[in-house]
Write a protein that holds these residues in place. Structure first.
Motif, PDB file in Angstrom:
ATOM      1  N   VAL A  12       1.417 -14.655  32.412  1.00  0.00           N
ATOM      2  CA  VAL A  12       2.467 -13.736  32.852  1.00  0.00           C
ATOM      3  C   VAL A  12       3.637 -14.590  33.305  1.00  0.00           C
ATOM      4  CG1 VAL A  12       3.120 -11.890  34.429  1.00  0.00           C
ATOM      5  CG2 VAL A  12       0.769 -12.035  33.585  1.00  0.00           C
ATOM      6  N   GLN A  13       4.783 -14.388  32.658  1.00  0.00           N
ATOM      7  CA  GLN A  13       5.943 -15.231  32.921  1.00  0.00           C
ATOM      8  C   GLN A  13       7.178 -14.366  33.162  1.00  0.00           C
ATOM      9  OE1 GLN A  13       4.615 -18.316  33.516  1.00  0.00           O
ATOM     10  NE2 GLN A  13       6.031 -19.358  32.123  1.00  0.00           N
ATOM     11  N   PRO A  14       8.082 -14.811  34.020  1.00  0.00           N
ATOM     12  CA  PRO A  14       9.343 -14.075  34.208  1.00  0.00           C
ATOM     13  C   PRO A  14      10.315 -14.350  33.063  1.00  0.00           C
ATOM     14  CG  PRO A  14       9.293 -15.990  35.649  1.00  0.00           C
ATOM     15  CD  PRO A  14       7.957 -15.932  34.990  1.00  0.00           C
ATOM     16  N   VAL A  15      11.194 -13.398  32.831  1.00  0.00           N
ATOM     17  CA  VAL A  15      12.263 -13.585  31.844  1.00  0.00           C
ATOM     18  C   VAL A  15      13.057 -14.840  32.175  1.00  0.00           C
ATOM     19  CG1 VAL A  15      14.448 -12.641  30.995  1.00  0.00           C
ATOM     20  CG2 VAL A  15      12.471 -11.145  31.263  1.00  0.00           C
ATOM     21  N   GLY A  16      13.359 -15.630  31.149  1.00  0.00           N
ATOM     22  CA  GLY A  16      14.161 -16.829  31.344  1.00  0.00           C
ATOM     23  C   GLY A  16      13.361 -18.087  31.630  1.00  0.00           C
ATOM     24  N   SER A  17      12.054 -17.934  31.816  1.00  0.00           N
ATOM     25  CA  SER A  17      11.226 -19.110  32.093  1.00  0.00           C
ATOM     26  C   SER A  17      10.796 -19.765  30.778  1.00  0.00           C
ATOM     27  CB  SER A  17       9.992 -18.700  32.905  1.00  0.00           C
ATOM     28  OG  SER A  17       9.182 -17.819  32.161  1.00  0.00           O
ATOM     29  N   PRO A  18      10.355 -21.033  30.835  1.00  0.00           N
ATOM     30  CA  PRO A  18       9.909 -21.716  29.614  1.00  0.00           C
ATOM     31  C   PRO A  18       8.485 -21.323  29.258  1.00  0.00           C
ATOM     32  CG  PRO A  18       9.793 -23.192  31.480  1.00  0.00           C
ATOM     33  CD  PRO A  18      10.410 -21.939  31.990  1.00  0.00           C
ATOM     34  N   LEU A  19       8.101 -21.671  28.024  1.00  0.00           N
ATOM     35  CA  LEU A  19       6.768 -21.328  27.538  1.00  0.00           C
ATOM     36  C   LEU A  19       6.179 -22.511  26.783  1.00  0.00           C
ATOM     37  CD1 LEU A  19       4.566 -19.098  26.822  1.00  0.00           C
ATOM     38  CD2 LEU A  19       5.833 -18.848  24.674  1.00  0.00           C
ATOM     39  N   TRP A  35       1.014 -20.107  13.591  1.00  0.00           N
ATOM     40  CA  TRP A  35       1.211 -19.281  14.781  1.00  0.00           C
ATOM     41  C   TRP A  35       1.613 -17.876  14.325  1.00  0.00           C
ATOM     42  CZ3 TRP A  35      -0.505 -20.028  19.393  1.00  0.00           C
ATOM     43  CH2 TRP A  35      -0.587 -21.311  19.954  1.00  0.00           C
ATOM     44  N   TYR A  36       0.881 -16.880  14.841  1.00  0.00           N
ATOM     45  CA  TYR A  36       1.183 -15.478  14.585  1.00  0.00           C
ATOM     46  C   TYR A  36       1.441 -14.779  15.920  1.00  0.00           C
ATOM     47  CZ  TYR A  36      -0.969 -15.844   9.889  1.00  0.00           C
ATOM     48  OH  TYR A  36      -1.288 -16.174   8.594  1.00  0.00           O
ATOM     49  N   ARG A  37       2.179 -13.674  15.837  1.00  0.00           N
ATOM     50  CA  ARG A  37       2.334 -12.794  17.002  1.00  0.00           C
ATOM     51  C   ARG A  37       1.916 -11.383  16.590  1.00  0.00           C
ATOM     52  NH1 ARG A  37       7.935 -13.022  19.646  1.00  0.00           N
ATOM     53  NH2 ARG A  37       8.598 -12.086  17.681  1.00  0.00           N
ATOM     54  N   GLN A  38       1.200 -10.753  17.488  1.00  0.00           N
ATOM     55  CA  GLN A  38       0.754  -9.381  17.271  1.00  0.00           C
ATOM     56  C   GLN A  38       1.281  -8.563  18.445  1.00  0.00           C
ATOM     57  OE1 GLN A  38      -3.543  -8.763  17.308  1.00  0.00           O
ATOM     58  NE2 GLN A  38      -3.363  -7.551  15.444  1.00  0.00           N
ATOM     59  N   ALA A  39       2.343  -7.801  18.212  1.00  0.00           N
ATOM     60  CA  ALA A  39       2.915  -6.973  19.267  1.00  0.00           C
ATOM     61  C   ALA A  39       2.245  -5.607  19.253  1.00  0.00           C
ATOM     62  CB  ALA A  39       4.418  -6.841  19.071  1.00  0.00           C
ATOM     63  N   ALA A  40       2.276  -4.946  20.380  1.00  0.00           N
ATOM     64  CA  ALA A  40       1.631  -3.637  20.507  1.00  0.00           C
ATOM     65  C   ALA A  40       2.167  -2.668  19.466  1.00  0.00           C
ATOM     66  CB  ALA A  40       1.863  -3.088  21.916  1.00  0.00           C
ATOM     67  N   GLY A  41       1.256  -2.057  18.706  1.00  0.00           N
ATOM     68  CA  GLY A  41       1.661  -1.083  17.702  1.00  0.00           C
ATOM     69  C   GLY A  41       2.276  -1.671  16.456  1.00  0.00           C
ATOM     70  N   ARG A  42       2.259  -2.981  16.348  1.00  0.00           N
ATOM     71  CA  ARG A  42       2.830  -3.617  15.170  1.00  0.00           C
ATOM     72  C   ARG A  42       1.800  -4.530  14.529  1.00  0.00           C
ATOM     73  NH1 ARG A  42       8.668  -5.987  16.591  1.00  0.00           N
ATOM     74  NH2 ARG A  42       8.641  -6.215  14.352  1.00  0.00           N
ATOM     75  N   GLY A  43       2.070  -4.922  13.321  1.00  0.00           N
ATOM     76  CA  GLY A  43       1.136  -5.761  12.584  1.00  0.00           C
ATOM     77  C   GLY A  43       1.232  -7.214  12.985  1.00  0.00           C
ATOM     78  N   LEU A  83      12.108 -10.542  27.184  1.00  0.00           N
ATOM     79  CA  LEU A  83      11.126  -9.466  27.312  1.00  0.00           C
ATOM     80  C   LEU A  83      10.422  -9.217  25.984  1.00  0.00           C
ATOM     81  CD1 LEU A  83      12.995  -6.823  29.500  1.00  0.00           C
ATOM     82  CD2 LEU A  83      10.996  -8.172  30.159  1.00  0.00           C
ATOM     83  N   SER A  84      11.177  -9.322  24.892  1.00  0.00           N
ATOM     84  CA  SER A  84      10.636  -9.046  23.560  1.00  0.00           C
ATOM     85  C   SER A  84       9.641 -10.095  23.086  1.00  0.00           C
ATOM     86  CB  SER A  84      11.770  -8.932  22.542  1.00  0.00           C
ATOM     87  OG  SER A  84      12.531 -10.124  22.517  1.00  0.00           O
ATOM     88  N   ASP A  85       9.476 -11.178  23.839  1.00  0.00           N
ATOM     89  CA  ASP A  85       8.500 -12.203  23.477  1.00  0.00           C
ATOM     90  C   ASP A  85       7.083 -11.820  23.896  1.00  0.00           C
ATOM     91  OD1 ASP A  85      10.913 -14.759  24.231  1.00  0.00           O
ATOM     92  OD2 ASP A  85      10.319 -13.979  22.254  1.00  0.00           O
ATOM     93  N   SER A  86       6.947 -10.759  24.659  1.00  0.00           N
ATOM     94  CA  SER A  86       5.612 -10.307  25.062  1.00  0.00           C
ATOM     95  C   SER A  86       4.785  -9.961  23.830  1.00  0.00           C
ATOM     96  CB  SER A  86       5.717  -9.064  25.958  1.00  0.00           C
ATOM     97  OG  SER A  86       6.313  -9.374  27.192  1.00  0.00           O
ATOM     98  N   GLY A  87       3.510 -10.294  23.895  1.00  0.00           N
ATOM     99  CA  GLY A  87       2.634  -9.981  22.770  1.00  0.00           C
ATOM    100  C   GLY A  87       1.382 -10.834  22.820  1.00  0.00           C
TER     101      GLY A  87
END
Lengths: 112, 111
Positions: A12-19, A35-43, A83-87
């Motif tokens: 869990v990270q705040p917006v603007g923080s590094p990853l 590397w893949y991303r699977q967002a909620a409700g998306r493929g 925020l859109s990086d969540s997944g």
């Protein structure tokens, strides 16, 4: 036998923080890494793939980057999370680009 | 551009039933097709890989068939069990290109 590890499992990270997410593979050499991303409700969305050390191909323009400093290590990074990086982030390996793919356990990222 | 669809999006069946999951792809010139299962909050587990020269593959109660000319693959699960409940995804790859994934079918097997 081959094993693929990912850590952390959750983040869990705040917006603007590094990853920095890490993926390592055991029991094989010179794998293709993904590397893949699977967002909620998306493929499942392919973000990056690598056919060798230092060789990274980006599939989707974004604020993420990937690196492969060692043969069996693949790192996903960001300087400033959105925020859109969540997944759910999944790492995978294969012997070749069209060969059978094997996935890691994933990292659940929540950006607040 | 290759597109992969899976029908139905969700399926609920009583335990013991035989069932079929469908995968369709728009460009039939594929090299490989792979079926996966994904349990909630987990990574993908490879079930079967079918090469373009093959028509089917079997693993235990699972049988996957491939009809390239019609752009379709089916995953047949015999004698379904509650432990089969998961999301099933298919993915196709053209030679020299990465896999393209379908959205998955969410399966619930009721005891």
């Amino acid at each position: 036998s081959q094993t693929i590890h990912q850590w952390p499992a959750t983040l869990v990270q705040p917006v603007g923080s590094p990853l920095s997410l890490e993926c390592t593979v055991e029991g094989t050499s010179n794998p293709n890494l993904y590397w893949y991303r699977q967002a909620a409700g998306r493929g499942l969305q392919l973000l990056f793939y690598s056919v060798g050390i230092g060789q990274i191909s980006s599939e989707v323009p974004q604020n993420l980057s990937a690196s492969r400093p060692q043969d069996r290590q693949f790192i996903l990074s960001s300087k400033k999370l959105l925020l859109s990086d969540s997944g759910f982030y999944l790492c995978a390996w294969s012997g070749g680009r069209v060969d059978e793919q094997f996935f890691g356990p994933g990292t659940r990222l929540t950006v607040l | 551009k290759q597109e992969v669809t899976q029908i139905p999006a969700a399926l609920s069946v009583p335990e013991g039933e035989n069932l079929v999951l469908n995968c369709s792809f728009t460009d039939s010139a594929i090299y490989n097709l792979q079926w996966f299962r994904q349990d909630p909050g987990k990574g993908l587990t490879s079930l079967l890989l079918i090469q373009s020269s093959q028509r089917e593959q079997t693993s235990g109660r699972l049988n996957a068939s491939l009809d390239k000319s019609s752009g379709r693959s089916t995953l047949y699960i015999a004698a379904s069990q509650p432990g089969d409940s998961a999301t099933y995804l298919c993915a196709v790859a053209h030679y020299g290109q990465n896999f393209v994934f379908g959205p998955g079918t969410r399966l619930s097997v009721l005891p």
